[in-house]
Enzyme design. Structure first.
Site, PDB file in Angstrom:
ATOM      1  NE  ARG A 273       1.708  -5.204  11.520  1.00 42.67           N
ATOM      2  CZ  ARG A 273       2.731  -4.728  10.691  1.00 42.67           C
ATOM      3  NH1 ARG A 273       4.017  -5.437  10.771  1.00 42.67           N
ATOM      4  NH2 ARG A 273       2.594  -4.198   9.578  1.00 42.67           N
TER       5      ARG A 273
ATOM      6  NE  ARG B 147      -4.765  -2.535   9.467  1.00 42.11           N
ATOM      7  CZ  ARG B 147      -3.971  -1.733   9.184  1.00 42.11           C
ATOM      8  NH1 ARG B 147      -4.063  -0.639   8.854  1.00 42.11           N
ATOM      9  NH2 ARG B 147      -2.341  -1.935   9.359  1.00 42.11           N
TER      10      ARG B 147
ATOM     11  CE  LYS C 283      -2.135  -1.276   3.797  1.00 46.08           C
ATOM     12  NZ  LYS C 283      -1.566  -2.442   4.061  1.00 46.08           N
TER      13      LYS C 283
ATOM     14  NE  ARG D  83       7.250  -2.459   6.437  1.00 48.86           N
ATOM     15  CZ  ARG D  83       5.964  -2.525   6.565  1.00 48.86           C
ATOM     16  NH1 ARG D  83       5.131  -2.170   5.487  1.00 48.86           N
ATOM     17  NH2 ARG D  83       5.261  -3.022   7.457  1.00 48.86           N
TER      18      ARG D  83
ATOM     19  NE  ARG E  29       5.655  -0.638  10.465  1.00 47.66           N
ATOM     20  CZ  ARG E  29       4.526  -0.696   9.895  1.00 47.66           C
ATOM     21  NH1 ARG E  29       4.404  -0.019   8.500  1.00 47.66           N
ATOM     22  NH2 ARG E  29       3.325  -1.099  10.309  1.00 47.66           N
TER      23      ARG E  29
HETATM   24  P1  ADP Z   1       2.009  -2.075   3.108  1.00 48.67           P
HETATM   25  O1  ADP Z   1       2.050  -0.321   3.229  1.00 48.67           O
HETATM   26  O2  ADP Z   1       0.860  -2.468   2.546  1.00 48.67           O
HETATM   27  O3  ADP Z   1       2.258  -2.429   4.741  1.00 48.67           O
HETATM   28  P2  ADP Z   1       4.791  -1.800   2.059  1.00 48.67           P
HETATM   29  O4  ADP Z   1       4.381  -0.732   0.716  1.00 48.67           O
HETATM   30  O5  ADP Z   1       5.261  -1.171   3.072  1.00 48.67           O
HETATM   31  O6  ADP Z   1       3.327  -2.365   2.443  1.00 48.67           O
HETATM   32  O7  ADP Z   1       5.480  -3.043   1.461  1.00 48.67           O
HETATM   33  C1  ADP Z   1       5.952  -3.829   2.332  1.00 48.67           C
HETATM   34  C2  ADP Z   1       7.437  -4.229   1.798  1.00 48.67           C
HETATM   35  O8  ADP Z   1       7.225  -4.998   0.579  1.00 48.67           O
HETATM   36  C3  ADP Z   1       8.290  -3.149   1.328  1.00 48.67           C
HETATM   37  O9  ADP Z   1       9.561  -3.538   1.856  1.00 48.67           O
HETATM   38  C4  ADP Z   1       8.223  -2.882  -0.024  1.00 48.67           C
HETATM   39  O10 ADP Z   1       9.459  -2.498  -0.599  1.00 48.67           O
HETATM   40  C5  ADP Z   1       7.824  -4.455  -0.633  1.00 48.67           C
HETATM   41  N1  ADP Z   1       7.107  -4.532  -1.712  1.00 48.67           N
HETATM   42  C6  ADP Z   1       6.021  -3.784  -2.261  1.00 48.67           C
HETATM   43  N2  ADP Z   1       5.358  -4.025  -3.128  1.00 48.67           N
HETATM   44  C7  ADP Z   1       6.148  -5.166  -3.567  1.00 48.67           C
HETATM   45  C8  ADP Z   1       6.138  -6.208  -4.452  1.00 48.67           C
HETATM   46  N3  ADP Z   1       5.049  -6.014  -5.644  1.00 48.67           N
HETATM   47  N4  ADP Z   1       6.820  -6.952  -4.803  1.00 48.67           N
HETATM   48  C9  ADP Z   1       7.711  -7.233  -3.722  1.00 48.67           C
HETATM   49  N5  ADP Z   1       8.065  -6.530  -2.848  1.00 48.67           N
HETATM   50  C10 ADP Z   1       7.174  -5.429  -2.583  1.00 48.67           C
HETATM   51  P1  AMP Z   2       0.238  -0.012   9.094  1.00 52.62           P
HETATM   52  O1  AMP Z   2       1.194   1.057   8.837  1.00 52.62           O
HETATM   53  O2  AMP Z   2      -1.004   0.416   8.353  1.00 52.62           O
HETATM   54  O3  AMP Z   2       0.781  -1.275   9.052  1.00 52.62           O
HETATM   55  O4  AMP Z   2      -0.207  -0.041  10.431  1.00 52.62           O
HETATM   56  C1  AMP Z   2       0.697  -0.063  11.864  1.00 52.62           C
HETATM   57  C2  AMP Z   2      -0.202  -0.416  12.908  1.00 52.62           C
HETATM   58  O5  AMP Z   2      -0.844   0.773  13.230  1.00 52.62           O
HETATM   59  C3  AMP Z   2      -1.166  -1.561  12.854  1.00 52.62           C
HETATM   60  O6  AMP Z   2      -0.683  -2.831  12.823  1.00 52.62           O
HETATM   61  C4  AMP Z   2      -2.240  -1.139  14.020  1.00 52.62           C
HETATM   62  O7  AMP Z   2      -1.732  -1.386  15.257  1.00 52.62           O
HETATM   63  C5  AMP Z   2      -2.433   0.453  13.894  1.00 52.62           C
HETATM   64  N1  AMP Z   2      -3.365   0.667  12.746  1.00 52.62           N
HETATM   65  C6  AMP Z   2      -3.090   1.301  11.427  1.00 52.62           C
HETATM   66  N2  AMP Z   2      -4.240   1.529  10.830  1.00 52.62           N
HETATM   67  C7  AMP Z   2      -5.212   1.154  11.926  1.00 52.62           C
HETATM   68  C8  AMP Z   2      -6.622   1.119  11.968  1.00 52.62           C
HETATM   69  N3  AMP Z   2      -7.402   1.609  10.482  1.00 52.62           N
HETATM   70  N4  AMP Z   2      -7.240   0.826  12.776  1.00 52.62           N
HETATM   71  C9  AMP Z   2      -6.602   0.281  13.812  1.00 52.62           C
HETATM   72  N5  AMP Z   2      -5.324   0.195  14.005  1.00 52.62           N
HETATM   73  C10 AMP Z   2      -4.734   0.699  12.889  1.00 52.62           C
END
Ligand code: ADP
Ligand code: AMP
Length: 219
Positions: A175, A91, A16, A130, A164
């Site tokens: 999670r 969520r 995302k 990541r 993170r």
């Molecule tokens: P989200 O915001 O959904 O938690 P991220 O955008 O942070 O996900 O992506 C999670 C990890 O996967 C990051 O390290 C990113 O660089 C990697 N990633 C994102 N999209 C892809 C993909 N299509 N293929 C492989 N790795 C990816």
């Molecule tokens: P994310 O960056 O989206 O992976 O979110 C990191 C953490 O923030 C999650 O594991 C939750 O603990 C909290 N969080 C983010 N978005 C939400 C949401 N919409 N509702 C509840 N908790 C959230």
């Protein structure tokens, strides 16, 4: 093209944040990530941040009343006039209902939901690799997405990166369980409303974006 009021959906690690960066560049809409808002509040040790931290550290969701309140406040700001993209919210179904009320009250109804689909097993591996730019928050991966110049952020030129805390294996497992459980009803909710567009997130980052761009350009 109508104003884009979007929800970007997908399990943790689906991509995302990665795709959001590209969407915002091309479509000039405001990126609202509840996870980023919580991380910034935790860094600044605000009351809300300290409250959220206890849940985030365990991989649990922050309570709905806190999260819904943050989204309402953010969506009320003027910079959202020309469109927004929610990332990581809603969520669960309760949050989806809250968003219906908030967006309708503010006359900013959601007009599309992009769902990035990736198998949870792939995601556990992804999250362990990541890393994030400390200065601007751009996201990278040890194997799949390295900065173009080693040690230098593509977006802001920063040199400091971090992992993170909630990407540690023990937290990731919880999670993922928490989010998988909530994800299917949410997908069904938006499908029934005719707003859902699902893309295959197990492709190269640029290929995933090409599909998203195509969908958004046709709205
Ligand atoms: P989200 O915001 O959904 O938690 P991220 O955008 O942070 O996900 O992506 C999670 C990890 O996967 C990051 O390290 C990113 O660089 C990697 N990633 C994102 N999209 C892809 C993909 N299509 N293929 C492989 N790795 C990816
Ligand atoms: P994310 O960056 O989206 O992976 O979110 C990191 C953490 O923030 C999650 O594991 C939750 O603990 C909290 N969080 C983010 N978005 C939400 C949401 N919409 N509702 C509840 N908790 C959230």
């Amino acid at each position: 093209m109508a104003t884009l009021n979007l929800v970007l959906m997908g399990l943790p690690g689906a991509g995302k944040g990665t795709q959001a960066q590209k969407i915002v560049d091309d479509f000039n809409i405001v990126h609202i990530s509840t996870g980023d808002i919580f991380r910034s509040a935790m860094k600044n040790k605000t009351t809300m941040g300290l409250k959220a931290q206890a849940f985030i550290d365990k991989g649990e969701l922050v309570p709905d009343e806190v999260t819904d309140g943050i989204v309402k406040e953010r969506l009320s700001k003027d910079d959202v006039n020309d469109g927004y993209m929610l990332d990581g919210y809603p969520r669960n179904l309760e949050q989806a209902d809250a968003l219906e009320s908030i967006s309708s009250e503010l006359k900013r109804d959601v007009n599309a939901v992009i769902n990035i689909h990736v198998d949870p097993e792939v995601l556990v591996k992804r999250l362990s690799g990541r890393f994030i730019c400390k200065t601007c928050g751009a996201t990278y991966h040890k194997i799949y997405h390295l900065p173009k110049v080693e040690g230098t952020c593509d977006v802001c030129g920063g040199h400091d990166f971090y992992q993170r805390d909630d990407d540690k294996p023990e937290t990731v497992k919880n999670r993922m369980n928490v989010n998988v459980k909530m994800n299917t009803p949410l997908v069904d909710f938006y499908e029934e409303k005719g707003l859902l567009y699902t893309v295959n997130g197990e492709q190269y980052i640029d290929k995933v974006y090409k599909e998203i761009k195509q969908i958004l350009s046709n709205l």
